[in-house]
Scaffold this motif. Structure first.
Motif, PDB file in Angstrom:
ATOM      1  N   LYS A  64      12.952  10.902  -7.510  1.00 37.75           N
ATOM      2  CA  LYS A  64      12.747   9.785  -8.432  1.00 37.75           C
ATOM      3  C   LYS A  64      11.364   9.807  -9.082  1.00 37.75           C
ATOM      4  O   LYS A  64      11.223   9.486 -10.254  1.00 37.75           O
ATOM      5  CB  LYS A  64      12.927   8.453  -7.699  1.00 37.75           C
ATOM      6  CG  LYS A  64      14.298   8.273  -7.055  1.00 37.75           C
ATOM      7  CD  LYS A  64      15.398   8.161  -8.104  1.00 37.75           C
ATOM      8  CE  LYS A  64      16.746   7.928  -7.435  1.00 37.75           C
ATOM      9  NZ  LYS A  64      17.830   7.861  -8.442  1.00 37.75           N
ATOM     10  N   LEU A  65      10.352  10.141  -8.315  1.00 39.18           N
ATOM     11  CA  LEU A  65       9.000  10.105  -8.880  1.00 39.18           C
ATOM     12  C   LEU A  65       8.524  11.478  -9.346  1.00 39.18           C
ATOM     13  O   LEU A  65       7.390  11.619  -9.801  1.00 39.18           O
ATOM     14  CB  LEU A  65       8.005   9.512  -7.874  1.00 39.18           C
ATOM     15  CG  LEU A  65       8.277   8.085  -7.380  1.00 39.18           C
ATOM     16  CD1 LEU A  65       7.031   7.502  -6.736  1.00 39.18           C
ATOM     17  CD2 LEU A  65       8.767   7.162  -8.493  1.00 39.18           C
ATOM     18  N   LYS A  66       9.373  12.486  -9.216  1.00 36.59           N
ATOM     19  CA  LYS A  66       9.066  13.823  -9.744  1.00 36.59           C
ATOM     20  C   LYS A  66       7.810  14.437  -9.132  1.00 36.59           C
ATOM     21  O   LYS A  66       7.062  15.141  -9.817  1.00 36.59           O
ATOM     22  CB  LYS A  66       8.913  13.775 -11.283  1.00 36.59           C
ATOM     23  CG  LYS A  66      10.074  13.109 -12.000  1.00 36.59           C
ATOM     24  CD  LYS A  66      11.365  13.862 -11.773  1.00 36.59           C
ATOM     25  CE  LYS A  66      12.558  13.159 -12.443  1.00 36.59           C
ATOM     26  NZ  LYS A  66      13.834  13.633 -11.912  1.00 36.59           N
ATOM     27  N   PHE A  67       7.579  14.150  -7.880  1.00 39.26           N
ATOM     28  CA  PHE A  67       6.529  14.873  -7.156  1.00 39.26           C
ATOM     29  C   PHE A  67       7.019  16.294  -6.938  1.00 39.26           C
ATOM     30  O   PHE A  67       8.220  16.528  -6.786  1.00 39.26           O
ATOM     31  CB  PHE A  67       6.277  14.236  -5.785  1.00 39.26           C
ATOM     32  CG  PHE A  67       5.297  13.098  -5.795  1.00 39.26           C
ATOM     33  CD1 PHE A  67       5.575  11.939  -6.497  1.00 39.26           C
ATOM     34  CD2 PHE A  67       4.110  13.167  -5.087  1.00 39.26           C
ATOM     35  CE1 PHE A  67       4.681  10.878  -6.501  1.00 39.26           C
ATOM     36  CE2 PHE A  67       3.208  12.123  -5.079  1.00 39.26           C
ATOM     37  CZ  PHE A  67       3.496  10.973  -5.782  1.00 39.26           C
ATOM     38  N   LYS A 115       2.864   6.969 -10.522  1.00 40.71           N
ATOM     39  CA  LYS A 115       4.208   7.520 -10.773  1.00 40.71           C
ATOM     40  C   LYS A 115       5.277   6.452 -10.568  1.00 40.71           C
ATOM     41  O   LYS A 115       6.290   6.421 -11.276  1.00 40.71           O
ATOM     42  CB  LYS A 115       4.466   8.700  -9.836  1.00 40.71           C
ATOM     43  CG  LYS A 115       3.640   9.929 -10.176  1.00 40.71           C
ATOM     44  CD  LYS A 115       4.541  11.136 -10.362  1.00 40.71           C
ATOM     45  CE  LYS A 115       3.725  12.366 -10.728  1.00 40.71           C
ATOM     46  NZ  LYS A 115       4.588  13.440 -11.243  1.00 40.71           N
ATOM     47  N   LEU A 116       5.052   5.601  -9.586  1.00 44.65           N
ATOM     48  CA  LEU A 116       5.999   4.500  -9.347  1.00 44.65           C
ATOM     49  C   LEU A 116       6.035   3.597 -10.573  1.00 44.65           C
ATOM     50  O   LEU A 116       7.112   3.207 -11.052  1.00 44.65           O
ATOM     51  CB  LEU A 116       5.576   3.717  -8.108  1.00 44.65           C
ATOM     52  CG  LEU A 116       6.440   2.516  -7.732  1.00 44.65           C
ATOM     53  CD1 LEU A 116       7.847   2.946  -7.334  1.00 44.65           C
ATOM     54  CD2 LEU A 116       5.782   1.721  -6.586  1.00 44.65           C
ATOM     55  N   LYS A 152      -1.780   8.524  -7.120  1.00 38.96           N
ATOM     56  CA  LYS A 152      -0.692   9.224  -7.797  1.00 38.96           C
ATOM     57  C   LYS A 152       0.653   8.552  -7.520  1.00 38.96           C
ATOM     58  O   LYS A 152       1.476   8.385  -8.423  1.00 38.96           O
ATOM     59  CB  LYS A 152      -0.651  10.673  -7.319  1.00 38.96           C
ATOM     60  CG  LYS A 152       0.449  11.477  -7.956  1.00 38.96           C
ATOM     61  CD  LYS A 152       0.143  12.958  -7.910  1.00 38.96           C
ATOM     62  CE  LYS A 152       1.070  13.711  -8.846  1.00 38.96           C
ATOM     63  NZ  LYS A 152       0.780  15.149  -8.849  1.00 38.96           N
ATOM     64  N   PHE A 191       8.020   5.270 -13.192  1.00 41.86           N
ATOM     65  CA  PHE A 191       9.434   5.259 -12.825  1.00 41.86           C
ATOM     66  C   PHE A 191      10.069   3.895 -13.097  1.00 41.86           C
ATOM     67  O   PHE A 191      11.217   3.791 -13.524  1.00 41.86           O
ATOM     68  CB  PHE A 191       9.577   5.615 -11.341  1.00 41.86           C
ATOM     69  CG  PHE A 191      10.961   5.475 -10.783  1.00 41.86           C
ATOM     70  CD1 PHE A 191      12.011   6.271 -11.251  1.00 41.86           C
ATOM     71  CD2 PHE A 191      11.227   4.559  -9.777  1.00 41.86           C
ATOM     72  CE1 PHE A 191      13.287   6.148 -10.720  1.00 41.86           C
ATOM     73  CE2 PHE A 191      12.501   4.430  -9.249  1.00 41.86           C
ATOM     74  CZ  PHE A 191      13.530   5.226  -9.719  1.00 41.86           C
TER      75      PHE A 191
END
Lengths: 221, 221
Positions: free
Chosen positions: A89-92, B115-116, B111, B119
């Motif tokens: 979901k967060l594209k880590f 990113k959350l 990060k 999202f």
DNA sequence: ATAATAATTTAGATTTGTCTAAAAATATTT
DNA sequence: AAATATTTTTAGACAAATCTAAATTATTAT
């Protein structure tokens, strides 16, 4: 299920991983794994024994009790679900998920984790290919073998990569190998233990011993 | 930005909330807020002063420094983004999000949070209508007024509910009021301070003083 | 089997965060 | 403004988690 401190959880998780291979875990092993001093290990082992989470007699090493294993699987479930969330979901990237999940795993709301599981579509494995325990702590016991030990011409699926460094990620990316890639070993060279491998309809390519050592695959019965 | 312990973060956050109203915060106030003893407050104030997070002279109360406010806004950002995630993605109800977010907010990977945020689509307010600070700690300073103080026939939007109990949630659900509902006050009764309100094309309905006290609205310049 | 070596445990100290009880400072009341 | 009450701080204790250094137990090598 009672609540345990972050520190207790880290010890339990580390013991679980070590005893997968050894069965019985020693003070020094665990100290190395946790980057702590042996004296700290002994202290905590006394506490965890008092809480009936492990079997421990002085100088004899230790191993998790059934209750301890249940606790460990709960922590692992949380860790791997968060890893999946971060990647999906967060594209880590693969190598970034672990560290953050180390912190998120200690937030121990059952409802949170079960809802997260549902939100993610009940994934079976995390981004490293490790199986995710279900609500009841059941975990898929996979017939995994190291790529080094895979027989010739047996089609198998990449299911796990043990190293999690940026370097291995870079190499795997270059070779187009991800969790789920189907492989067949075509040749092995005893000189350097390198092997030639075929993935789908790609041309055959070479994998070094160091790399093969870190790749694990599953193959049909 | 340095890292602070969970405990330090909880103190900082509590001071931030208290000083929104009072400006200066006292030992007893904070002790009540955190359900701790006054002596513990004094101890922590010394530590936070040493870290330059607040202004504090013995017996004179305390308030966050600029650095302290920045830290507070970082924590509040994390808290509110997780609340939004829990409500929006995991389908937690309004009154369930707070407690879990109290734990998630202490996982302080920049990060992760940025990113959350992405999202979630960069939400501006959390499920209680409170604004979410951005990466730089900027927070929307809303011209909010209590519904009790809203002039007649001024169209306004519900932006915040201060109480977070299950009971108020039940009542608001029944009356079809959510964050974002457009309201106009039509009548006020001085006998019990109740008011009649119109929401969109629904028929006019009554709101008690106790309820109106907890509803905050924003209205155009 | 004994000595040397390695692993483990114990004893005592340290840090963080909390508490209780007593002392000190401030505020309030008469 | 003196006496009383309240608030805040200090002093000292405690639990959790860690460490260092010393003592103990187990293992290995001669």
């Amino acid at each position: 299920m009672l609540n345990y401190s972050t520190s207790e959880e880290n010890y339990i998780k580390a013991i679980y991983h070590l005893q997968q291979q050894d069965g019985n875990v020693t003070t020094n092993e665990l100290a190395a794994e946790l980057k702590a001093k042996p004296a700290s290990i002994t202290d905590m082992m006394k506490k965890l024994k008092a809480k009936k989470l492990l079997h421990y007699e002085p100088y004899q090493g230790f191993s998790l009790s059934n209750e301890g294993k249940k606790v460990a699987l709960g922590i692992i479930r949380r860790h791997r679900l968060w890893e999946f969330f971060l990647a999906e979901k967060l594209k880590f990237t693969w190598d970034e998920v672990h560290e953050v999940a180390e912190h998120l795993e200690h937030v121990s709301s059952k409802k949170l984790i079960d809802k997260l599981d549902e939100f993610l579509g009940f994934p079976r494995v995390d981004p490293h290919g490790d199986p995710i325990p279900d609500q009841d702590g059941k975990i898929e016991t996979s017939r995994q073998v190291c790529l080094l030990d895979l027989p010739f011409n047996k089609s198998a699926v990449v299911s796990h990569v043990s190293d999690q460094s940026t370097e291995i990620l870079e190499l795997l990316k270059h070779k187009n190998i991800v969790i789920g890639t189907k492989l067949e070993v075509k040749k092995k060279f005893s000189f350097d233990n390198s092997m030639e491998v075929k993935a789908g309809r790609q041309p055959v390519f070479t994998i070094s011993e160091q790399l093969a050592k870190n790749i694990f695959v599953k193959y049909g019965a």
